[in-house]
Design a protein around this motif. Structure first.
Motif, PDB file in Angstrom:
ATOM      1  N   GLY A 176      -7.992  -4.228  -5.517  1.00  0.00           N
ATOM      2  CA  GLY A 176      -8.109  -3.744  -4.151  1.00  0.00           C
ATOM      3  C   GLY A 176      -6.763  -3.666  -3.468  1.00  0.00           C
ATOM      4  O   GLY A 176      -5.697  -3.844  -4.078  1.00  0.00           O
ATOM      5  N   ASP A 177      -6.830  -3.392  -2.183  1.00  0.00           N
ATOM      6  CA  ASP A 177      -5.641  -3.308  -1.341  1.00  0.00           C
ATOM      7  C   ASP A 177      -5.330  -4.704  -0.805  1.00  0.00           C
ATOM      8  O   ASP A 177      -6.017  -5.204   0.087  1.00  0.00           O
ATOM      9  CB  ASP A 177      -5.893  -2.324  -0.207  1.00  0.00           C
ATOM     10  CG  ASP A 177      -4.741  -2.269   0.791  1.00  0.00           C
ATOM     11  OD1 ASP A 177      -3.650  -2.784   0.461  1.00  0.00           O
ATOM     12  OD2 ASP A 177      -4.924  -1.708   1.884  1.00  0.00           O
ATOM     13  N   LEU A 178      -4.305  -5.344  -1.350  1.00  0.00           N
ATOM     14  CA  LEU A 178      -3.965  -6.707  -0.940  1.00  0.00           C
ATOM     15  C   LEU A 178      -3.075  -6.750   0.295  1.00  0.00           C
ATOM     16  O   LEU A 178      -2.886  -7.822   0.883  1.00  0.00           O
ATOM     17  CB  LEU A 178      -3.254  -7.440  -2.088  1.00  0.00           C
ATOM     18  CG  LEU A 178      -4.031  -7.585  -3.398  1.00  0.00           C
ATOM     19  CD1 LEU A 178      -3.257  -8.480  -4.364  1.00  0.00           C
ATOM     20  CD2 LEU A 178      -5.420  -8.133  -3.163  1.00  0.00           C
ATOM     21  N   ASN A 179      -2.482  -5.598   0.670  1.00  0.00           N
ATOM     22  CA  ASN A 179      -1.537  -5.552   1.798  1.00  0.00           C
ATOM     23  C   ASN A 179      -0.351  -6.469   1.585  1.00  0.00           C
ATOM     24  O   ASN A 179       0.299  -6.883   2.554  1.00  0.00           O
ATOM     25  CB  ASN A 179      -2.235  -5.909   3.118  1.00  0.00           C
ATOM     26  CG  ASN A 179      -3.068  -4.765   3.666  1.00  0.00           C
ATOM     27  OD1 ASN A 179      -2.717  -3.606   3.494  1.00  0.00           O
ATOM     28  ND2 ASN A 179      -4.173  -5.092   4.290  1.00  0.00           N
ATOM     29  N   VAL A 180      -0.057  -6.794   0.348  1.00  0.00           N
ATOM     30  CA  VAL A 180       1.038  -7.707   0.023  1.00  0.00           C
ATOM     31  C   VAL A 180       1.773  -7.179  -1.204  1.00  0.00           C
ATOM     32  O   VAL A 180       1.156  -7.021  -2.265  1.00  0.00           O
ATOM     33  CB  VAL A 180       0.514  -9.138  -0.273  1.00  0.00           C
ATOM     34  CG1 VAL A 180       1.647 -10.025  -0.760  1.00  0.00           C
ATOM     35  CG2 VAL A 180      -0.134  -9.734   0.956  1.00  0.00           C
TER      36      VAL A 180
END
Length: 301
Positions: free
Chosen positions: A4-8
């Motif tokens: 997924g999109d971890l934003n990290v």
């Protein structure tokens, strides 16, 4: 599997175009430590140890980063065959895909279905009518039995539609492939240069690709609609799956009995329901079934 999109960006020096991140260092350490403790491996980084690519473009900072990941346990890496970061088309994130080898996979023969969009093409419809006309003029001469001619014409017209569908699919695939190649090339240039004019051209190409792919989405929508129309009210696998979803949605996990005690055991739940309806319909009293029937129907005794 986890993704997924971890934003990290786990490694800011390598996973960002600017080489740094505004996320505190202790948060990055905590993320990497949690993944290591769970024995999760980054699929793309595993197969591209020296590669550098990004999955997200931030317009405010005009920078790229790799913040979308797919992880699998380290002891399943032997099943990993490929990992790729695609090109962002309709979303601001690029798709991340992996290929896994499954020992359960078995090849099956595909089932052909008529492409309904071919019937709306006047040129294809006219050519199809001519094909049938020529077939019957050449074969319905009395030398061959009528049932054989009738069954053979189905094969002929099906072969015609298969050929037309393949031609249409090849043209559409070639157009999509050409647009994707252009988007990939221009996106790579923008990652290196960051030119605003390049981003405007890239946006226009993405819009053209979305328009071209909407045809396939519309066809899938029509097939799904037809499937539910044909099998929605018939006993079969589709109805069984829908009922199973409703059954899980109406699952009763606990009930409170007359003493106010919450019960969770199935036997206790069954007793609570039985006692409730027994008291509701006065099944333990002196009321006769005929009175209950009159009561529910609204008729006088």
């Amino acid at each position: 599997m986890m993704g997924g999109d971890l934003n990290v960006p786990l490694e800011p020096s390598w996973d960002t175009s600017v080489g740094c991140s505004s996320i505190p260092l202790h948060i990055l350490r905590s993320c990497r430590s949690s993944l290591h403790a769970s024995r999760f491996a980054d699929c793309w980084c595993t197969l591209h140890p020296t590669g550098k690519d990004f999955s997200f473009y931030a317009h405010p900072s005009q920078s790229y980063s790799r913040i979308d990941y797919l992880f699998i346990p380290q002891y399943h890496l032997s099943a990993l065959r490929s990992a790729a970061i695609g090109t962002a088309t309709w979303s601001d994130h690029a798709p991340v895909s992996i290929t896994l080898r499954s020992p359960m996979f078995r090849l099956t023969a595909p089932n052909w279905r008529l492409n309904d969009s071919l019937l709306s093409d006047p040129l294809v419809a006219e050519e199809g009518r001519q094909v049938l006309t020529d077939f019957f003029e050449e074969n319905a001469t009395g030398e061959v039995a009528s049932p054989i001619v009738w069954e053979a014409h189905k094969c002929v017209i099906r072969g015609y539609f298969i050929r037309k569908g393949a031609e249409l699919s090849k043209r559409r695939s070639a157009a999509i492939r050409d647009l994707q190649q252009q988007i990939t090339q221009i996106s790579s240039n923008h990652k290196r240069e960051g030119n605003p004019e390049t981003m405007a051209h890239l946006t226009e190409l993405r819009r053209s690709l979305n328009t071209l792919m909407n045809t396939s989405y519309h066809r899938s929508y029509l097939r799904s609609k037809a499937l539910f129309h044909l099998h929605g009210d018939q006993s079969g696998r589709l109805l069984a799956r829908m009922i199973a979803k409703k059954r899980s949605a109406k699952y009763i996990a606990k009930l409170r009995n007359s003493q106010g005690v919450t019960q969770r055991l199935p036997a206790k739940l069954l007793k609570i329901v039985r006692d409730y309806y027994a008291a509701l319909y006065d099944l333990q009293g002196n009321t006769c079934p005929q009175d209950l029937a009159h009561k529910h129907s609204g008729l006088p005794n």
